[in-house]
Enzyme design. Structure first.
Site, PDB file in Angstrom:
ATOM      1  N   GLY A   1       0.864  -1.555   0.204  1.00 40.27           N
ATOM      2  CA  GLY A   1      -0.209  -0.112  -0.115  1.00 40.27           C
ATOM      3  C   GLY A   1       0.663   1.120  -0.348  1.00 40.27           C
TER       4      GLY A   1
ATOM      5  CB  CYS B   1      10.862  -2.990  -7.643  1.00 41.01           C
ATOM      6  SG  CYS B   1      10.428  -4.594  -6.557  1.00 41.01           S
TER       7      CYS B   1
END
Ligand SMILES: C[S@@+](CC[C@H](N)C(=O)[O-])C[C@H]1O[C@@H](n2cnc3c(N)ncnc32)[C@H](O)[C@@H]1O
Length: 241
Positions: free
Chosen positions: A61, A176
Site C-alpha cells: 500500500g 522494482c
C-alpha cells in the site's frame, strides 16, 4: 536523483514507529524511486478531482497511500493476497484516507463494475532485482527460471487491465526490477500488440535512463532502489460522422 519536495531523506535508518508523527499519520516511509509513481501521475490526476483510479496490485500500500495523500481521487485498490491487503487497510486507517479495497485477481474481470478507469497504476509483481540491497535474500532465492513466468503474469495483467481504461486514460506500469524482460522488452511487446497505446513517459527528466519506452533507474548507493516506470495513454477513437 533530486529529492522530492515533499520528502526528506533519513540519514540514519530507524524503526518507522519511532518516527515523529508516524502513528498520527503525518509521515510515511517510501523509497525515493517508488515515489515517482505519484509524481508521474500528478499531471494526470491533479487537474481531475474525483478521477476514478485503479491501483491494480496495491499491497502493502505504499503507492496507494501516496496517491490518496496527493490527489483528490476515487481509488479502487486490489490485490490477490489477502494478508498483504490487510496491511493496506492498516496504512490507510493510520493516514485517515479512504479507498475501495478488494481482494481480487487483476488477471480476471469478475471484480470490475464495468465503469472504465481514468487512470490505472500497475505496480506489477516482479523479480525484485532492483531491491536486492534491502532484501539480499532475493539474490540467493531468485532463480533464472522464475523470470519467464513473472513476465507472463505481467503480460496477462497488462492485457486484462488495458480494456478497463477509458479512452484518453493513462496506465502507469512500474516494477522494482532491473531486468529488460520485465521492463523495456515487456512494454515494447505490449505496444506492438496494442495499437491504441501511446507512450507518454517523460524523457526530459533528471532520473533514470531510457529503456524501451520507459525509464529505468538502477539502485544507487545511499539513494534509491532499482525501478522501472512506463506511462501509456489510450488513444481516443474518433467515430465516423
Ligand atoms: C510489487 S508488489 C506491489 C507493491 C505496492 N504497489 C506498494 O506500493 O506497496 C506486487 C503485488 O502484486 C500482488 N499480485 C500478484 N499477482 C496479482 C494478481 N494476479 N492480481 C492482483 N494482485 C497481484 C502481490 O500480492 C503483491 O502485493
Amino acid at each position: 536523483m533530486p529529492s522530492r519536495p515533499d520528502a526528506i531523506t533519513l540519514e540514519t535508518p530507524c524503526d518507522v514507529t519511532v518516527l515523529p508523527g508516524f502513528e498520527e499519520g503525518h509521515v510515511s516511509v517510501q523509497d525515493e524511486a517508488a515515489q515517482l509513481s505519484a509524481v508521474l501521475l500528478g499531471p494526470v490526476l491533479a487537474p481531475r478531482p474525483g478521477a476514478h483510479v485503479l491501483d491494480a496490485c496495491c499491497a502493502p500500500g505504499g503507492k496507494t497511500a501516496h496517491l490518496l495523500e496527493q490527489f483528490d481521487i476515487n481509488l479502487t485498490a486490489i490485490d490477490s493476497d489477502n494478508q498483504r491487503l490487510a496491511r493496506v487497510e492498516d496504512t490507510l486507517s493510520r493516514l485517515g484516507v479512504e479507498a475501495v479495497l478488494e481482494h481480487a485477481d487483476a488477471t480476471e474481470r469478475d471484480w470490475w463494475s464495468g465503469t472504465p478507469f481514468d487512470a490505472i497504476l500497475l505496480d506489477a509483481p516482479c523479480s525484485g532485482t532492483g531491491v536486492i540491497r534491502r532484501h539480499p535474500d532475493i539474490k540467493k532465492l531468485r532463480r533464472k527460471d522464475d523470470i519467464r513466468p513473472l513476465a507472463k503474469l505481467q503480460r496477462q495483467l497488462l492485457d486484462n487491465l488495458w480494456p478497463m481504461l477509458r479512452e484518453g486514460g493513462t496506465l502507469l506500469y512500474a516494477t522494482c526490477s532491473v531486468l529488460p524482460e520485465e521492463n523495456g522488452e515487456q512494454i515494447e511487446a505490449f505496444l506492438a500488440r496494442t495499437p491504441d497505446a501511446h507512450i507518454t513517459t517523460p524523457n526530459d527528466v533528471a532520473w533514470g535512463i531510457n529503456s524501451g519506452a520507459g525509464r529505468q533507474l538502477f539502485p544507487a548507493q545511499n539513494s534509491h532502489d532499482g525501478f522501472f516506470l512506463c506511462q501509456t495513454r489510450k488513444a481516443i477513437c474518433l467515430g465516423a460522422s
